[in-house]
Write an enzyme that holds these catalytic residues in place. Structure first.
Site, PDB file in Angstrom:
ATOM      1  N   SER A 173       0.844  -1.188   0.000  1.00 58.10           N
ATOM      2  CA  SER A 173       0.000   0.000   0.000  1.00 58.10           C
ATOM      3  C   SER A 173       0.881   1.239   0.000  1.00 58.10           C
ATOM      4  CB  SER A 173      -0.892   0.003   1.252  1.00 58.10           C
ATOM      5  OG  SER A 173      -1.547   1.245   1.430  1.00 58.10           O
ATOM      6  N   TYR A 186      -2.115  -0.446  10.532  1.00 57.23           N
ATOM      7  CA  TYR A 186      -2.130  -0.806   9.107  1.00 57.23           C
ATOM      8  C   TYR A 186      -0.838  -0.347   8.430  1.00 57.23           C
ATOM      9  CZ  TYR A 186      -3.834  -1.166   4.287  1.00 57.23           C
ATOM     10  OH  TYR A 186      -3.988  -1.483   2.956  1.00 57.23           O
TER      11      TYR A 186
END
Length: 310
Positions: A173, A186
């Site tokens: 990501s 995250y």
């Protein structure tokens, strides 16, 4: 080879790779043939995992789907067959459970064969501020988003090493490159995924296993439901990405052995700005004498050397 010659070598290779990248802006890379390869996709029951399965299906590989959602995998398998896949296998597997990963991996090897393209796609997000996130959810985030990569590599990399052939794909990501407010756990998991994939890729190159390729994918937020409610302040510069667009870009990167995929393209510029800002901070700290910053290179006679910051 002495240090001076290796420095010259790195300098010349840097020039060559930059020239090569510039050329490929105008001349597309040749795409490899993956017909007959065994492609395993984790988190294939929905979202990007399902779309990648459909994109791969038309290219002739054997598809292996992993997910914790049986019905989702059945639907993905149906769509993949409709897209041209001749063989699709699917298995229930909780990638956060090391023993289950190893057990299902052994089953895949027996029933399908050695995996040659591994796509670590499974991921979760708590969507909570760090202090509001329960310990159990933080642990689950790390187990799914990074620890699972360790176990799948351990399970499938040996066959790739034996054949000096394969491809490791990490769906990370942009939050693995730049910290994001409200996504501490995250971001930590995705930073780890990027670092892990980079490090293993370097190990493979250093050991002469240049037939095993690595692709690290760092997209901005994707409109898959995982980040429902997320908004962007600069929709032209940093748009919420469409899932089918991302899936196509990932498949193209695999076919052309592209190492890094940052989406949208503005992420390359933003990541470069972050590095420049970091170096500026380091220089200011050195000038002001506020911090002791020492770069140490550990050199063992093999390239690349390791770098430590203390």
């Amino acid at each position: 080879m002495n240090f001076f010659l290796e420095t010259i070598q790195v300098f010349l290779l840097s020039i060559w790779y930059n020239v090569e990248s510039f050329i490929h802006l105008f001349v597309p890379k040749k795409k490899k043939n993956i017909a007959g390869e065994v492609v395993l996709i984790t988190g294939a029951g929905s979202g990007i995992g399902r779309l990648m399965a459909q994109e791969f299906a038309a290219l002739g590989p054997v598809l292996v789907l992993w997910d914790i959602n049986q019905e989702g995998m059945k639907e993905t398998a149906r769509l993949a067959k409709n897209s041209g896949a001749s063989r699709v296998h699917y298995y229930l597997c909780d990638c956060s459970d090391k023993n289950e990963v190893y057990r299902v991996a052994d089953q895949v090897k027996r029933e399908v064969g050695d995996v040659s393209i591994l796509v670590n796609n499974a991921g979760i997000v708590t969507g909570k501020k760090f202090m509001d996130a329960p310990d159990s959810l933080i642990e689950k985030t790390m187990e799914v988003n990074i620890m699972a990569h360790f176990w799948t590599y351990k399970a499938f990399l040996p066959a790739m090493l034996a054949n000096n052939h394969g491809h490791l794909v990490s769906i990370a990501s942009s939050a693995g490159l730049i910290g994001v407010n409200g996504l501490a756990d995250y971001c930590a998991s995705k930073f780890a995924a990027v670092g892990f994939a980079e490090s293993v890729g370097l190990e493979l190159l250093a050991s002469g296993k240049d037939g095993i390729k690595t692709t690290i994918v760092c997209p901005y937020f994707i409109n898959t439901g995982m980040f429902d409610g997320c908004q962007t302040k600069w929709p032209r510069l940093m748009p919420i990405l469409k899932p089918d667009f991302v899936a196509k870009k990932i498949i193209n990167a695999v076919l052309t052995d592209q190492v890094y995929v940052l989406l949208p393209k503005s992420m390359y510029f933003i990541a470069a700005l972050k590095k420049m800002a970091l170096m500026s901070l380091v220089n200011q700290s050195l000038l002001l004498g506020k911090h002791r910053i020492v770069f140490v290179v550990f050199y063992s006679g093999k390239w690349p050397p390791s770098l430590a910051l203390t």
